[in-house]
Motif scaffolding. Structure first.
Motif, PDB file in Angstrom:
ATOM      1  N   GLY A 125       0.832  -1.197   0.000  1.00 11.57           N
ATOM      2  CA  GLY A 125       0.000   0.000   0.000  1.00 11.57           C
ATOM      3  C   GLY A 125       0.858   1.235   0.000  1.00 11.57           C
ATOM      4  O   GLY A 125       2.076   1.180  -0.049  1.00 11.57           O
TER       5      GLY A 125
ATOM      6  N   PHE B 242     -14.032  -3.759   0.476  1.00 13.73           N
ATOM      7  CA  PHE B 242     -13.497  -2.700  -0.374  1.00 13.73           C
ATOM      8  C   PHE B 242     -14.572  -1.664  -0.682  1.00 13.73           C
ATOM      9  O   PHE B 242     -14.334  -0.458  -0.588  1.00 13.73           O
ATOM     10  CB  PHE B 242     -12.940  -3.278  -1.672  1.00 13.73           C
ATOM     11  CG  PHE B 242     -12.169  -2.273  -2.493  1.00 13.73           C
ATOM     12  CD1 PHE B 242     -10.817  -2.065  -2.259  1.00 13.73           C
ATOM     13  CD2 PHE B 242     -12.796  -1.531  -3.474  1.00 13.73           C
ATOM     14  CE1 PHE B 242     -10.105  -1.120  -2.991  1.00 13.73           C
ATOM     15  CE2 PHE B 242     -12.095  -0.583  -4.213  1.00 13.73           C
ATOM     16  CZ  PHE B 242     -10.740  -0.382  -3.970  1.00 13.73           C
TER      17      PHE B 242
ATOM     18  N   VAL C 256     -13.470   0.657   2.340  1.00 13.57           N
ATOM     19  CA  VAL C 256     -12.417   1.441   1.691  1.00 13.57           C
ATOM     20  C   VAL C 256     -13.018   2.626   0.943  1.00 13.57           C
ATOM     21  O   VAL C 256     -12.632   3.784   1.162  1.00 13.57           O
ATOM     22  CB  VAL C 256     -11.587   0.568   0.735  1.00 13.57           C
ATOM     23  CG1 VAL C 256     -10.553   1.425   0.001  1.00 13.57           C
ATOM     24  CG2 VAL C 256     -10.892  -0.557   1.503  1.00 13.57           C
TER      25      VAL C 256
ATOM     26  N   TRP D 205      -6.986  -1.498   4.910  1.00  9.16           N
ATOM     27  CA  TRP D 205      -7.883  -2.542   4.388  1.00  9.16           C
ATOM     28  C   TRP D 205      -7.325  -3.903   4.731  1.00  9.16           C
ATOM     29  O   TRP D 205      -6.146  -4.179   4.483  1.00  9.16           O
ATOM     30  CB  TRP D 205      -8.008  -2.370   2.880  1.00  9.16           C
ATOM     31  CG  TRP D 205      -8.909  -3.353   2.188  1.00  9.16           C
ATOM     32  CD1 TRP D 205     -10.152  -3.751   2.582  1.00  9.16           C
ATOM     33  CD2 TRP D 205      -8.646  -4.023   0.954  1.00  9.16           C
ATOM     34  NE1 TRP D 205     -10.679  -4.635   1.669  1.00  9.16           N
ATOM     35  CE2 TRP D 205      -9.777  -4.815   0.665  1.00  9.16           C
ATOM     36  CE3 TRP D 205      -7.570  -4.032   0.076  1.00  9.16           C
ATOM     37  CZ2 TRP D 205      -9.846  -5.612  -0.473  1.00  9.16           C
ATOM     38  CZ3 TRP D 205      -7.639  -4.806  -1.054  1.00  9.16           C
ATOM     39  CH2 TRP D 205      -8.770  -5.592  -1.337  1.00  9.16           C
ATOM     40  N   CYS D 206      -8.160  -4.767   5.293  1.00 10.49           N
ATOM     41  CA  CYS D 206      -7.719  -6.104   5.677  1.00 10.49           C
ATOM     42  C   CYS D 206      -8.692  -7.143   5.122  1.00 10.49           C
ATOM     43  O   CYS D 206      -9.541  -7.673   5.854  1.00 10.49           O
ATOM     44  CB  CYS D 206      -7.614  -6.218   7.190  1.00 10.49           C
ATOM     45  SG  CYS D 206      -6.772  -7.713   7.754  1.00 10.49           S
TER      46      CYS D 206
ATOM     47  N   THR E  89      -6.521  -8.374  -4.059  1.00  6.65           N
ATOM     48  CA  THR E  89      -5.666  -7.195  -4.185  1.00  6.65           C
ATOM     49  C   THR E  89      -6.528  -5.961  -4.459  1.00  6.65           C
ATOM     50  O   THR E  89      -7.678  -6.079  -4.908  1.00  6.65           O
ATOM     51  CB  THR E  89      -4.677  -7.354  -5.341  1.00  6.65           C
ATOM     52  OG1 THR E  89      -5.405  -7.352  -6.591  1.00  6.65           O
ATOM     53  CG2 THR E  89      -3.873  -8.645  -5.208  1.00  6.65           C
ATOM     54  N   PRO E  90      -5.993  -4.748  -4.218  1.00  8.06           N
ATOM     55  CA  PRO E  90      -6.761  -3.541  -4.533  1.00  8.06           C
ATOM     56  C   PRO E  90      -7.190  -3.467  -5.993  1.00  8.06           C
ATOM     57  O   PRO E  90      -8.301  -3.021  -6.300  1.00  8.06           O
ATOM     58  CB  PRO E  90      -5.792  -2.413  -4.167  1.00  8.06           C
ATOM     59  CG  PRO E  90      -4.945  -2.987  -3.080  1.00  8.06           C
ATOM     60  CD  PRO E  90      -4.759  -4.436  -3.481  1.00  8.06           C
TER      61      PRO E  90
ATOM     62  N   THR F  48      -7.683   3.658  -3.736  1.00  9.13           N
ATOM     63  CA  THR F  48      -6.632   2.763  -3.269  1.00  9.13           C
ATOM     64  C   THR F  48      -6.483   2.932  -1.768  1.00  9.13           C
ATOM     65  O   THR F  48      -6.346   4.060  -1.282  1.00  9.13           O
ATOM     66  CB  THR F  48      -5.280   3.084  -3.938  1.00  9.13           C
ATOM     67  OG1 THR F  48      -5.413   2.904  -5.352  1.00  9.13           O
ATOM     68  CG2 THR F  48      -4.184   2.146  -3.431  1.00  9.13           C
TER      69      THR F  48
ATOM     70  N   THR G 230      -2.731  -1.955   2.919  1.00  2.00           N
ATOM     71  CA  THR G 230      -3.391  -3.244   2.749  1.00  2.00           C
ATOM     72  C   THR G 230      -2.708  -4.223   3.688  1.00  2.00           C
ATOM     73  O   THR G 230      -1.504  -4.476   3.565  1.00  2.00           O
ATOM     74  CB  THR G 230      -3.301  -3.743   1.296  1.00  2.00           C
ATOM     75  OG1 THR G 230      -3.945  -2.801   0.432  1.00  2.00           O
ATOM     76  CG2 THR G 230      -3.974  -5.102   1.152  1.00  2.00           C
TER      77      THR G 230
END
Length: 245
Positions: free
Chosen positions: A3, A191, A195, A207-208, A214-215, A229, A233
């Motif tokens: 990240g 997300f 997010v 973000w977990c 993945t983003p 984004t 992460t």
């Protein structure tokens, strides 16, 4: 941990508050959804048409429906799963009710690393909870885990006009803490709801995800294709303690 890093080794110098999501971030059900769903189909008298992974995939990609209740969200998820996998959307409500009858909502446990993450946040930061669950349902989980008094403020979906990813729940929590958005970090697993919602409200985001997404993959699957984004992460919530030092 991947990240975009903040200035310095972590956000300690630049944030005053840490806000958490609850479901699938701090907590997880003791009962596995993959075990509950077949029982729900049986209880409802409906021929199984999807797996729990199929249902989760649909839920992760959808926004809250206009009436914005927890029940409507999951009924909509069952409807879309039925449409996608050859079931009858008309069975959605009875399946949601059957799932709820099988699920023990207060049988929850900490997600790995969550207890330590929460303890780290409480050591030097203002701490809040922002969840798309109703107060009555979420309060039972907090009580089970002994963290009912862990948060200085808690914002529940049934107490705001719009749920995450709308900015209102985040803004409500920040107003109660008297902390500016750019001095707060939000920790969540979704997300779309966490997010994108926190970023819209001006918070930093850790973000977990629980599935290794993945983003880039999450952005592609998110409703509206949000170009967001996360600032961090996390592969595990164990990493949050290092981030907060």
């Amino acid at each position: 941990m991947t990240g975009t890093p903040d200035d310095g080794p972590g956000p300690t110098r630049s944030i005053d508050a840490v806000l958490f999501d609850l479901d699938d971030t701090l907590t997880t059900y003791e009962q596995a959804g993959a075990e509950i769903l077949p029982q729900a189909f049986d209880r409802a008298g409906v021929e199984p048409f999807c797996s729990y992974a199929d249902l989760e995939a649909v839920a992760a990609a959808q926004a809250f429906p206009p009436d914005r209740t927890h029940a409507d969200f999951w009924i909509s998820a069952f409807e879309r799963a039925a449409e996608r996998h050859g079931g009858d959307p008309g069975d959605a409500r009875v399946l949601y009710e059957a799932f709820g009858a099988v699920l023990a909502r207060d049988r929850v446990e900490f997600r790995p690393g969550a207890a330590a993450a929460l303890e780290s946040a409480r050591d030097g930061y203002r701490v809040g909870l922002v969840t798309n669950g109703e107060r009555a349902v979420q309060a039972a989980k907090l009580s089970t885990l002994g963290i009912a008094d862990a948060f200085e403020t808690a914002v529940y979906v049934d107490e705001v006009a719009e749920p995450k990813p709308a900015p209102e729940p985040f803004e409500t929590a920040l107003a109660e803490l008297a902390v500016p958005a750019d001095r707060a970090l939000y920790v969540g697993d979704s997300f779309h709801h966490d997010v994108c919602g926190a970023a819209r409200a001006g918070l930093r985001v850790a973000w977990c995800p629980d599935d290794g997404t993945t983003p880039v993959e999450a952005r592609a699957a998110a409703p509206g294709g949000e170009d967001v984004t996360p600032d961090h992460t996390l592969e595990s919530l164990h990493e949050l303690a290092d981030l907060l030092r």
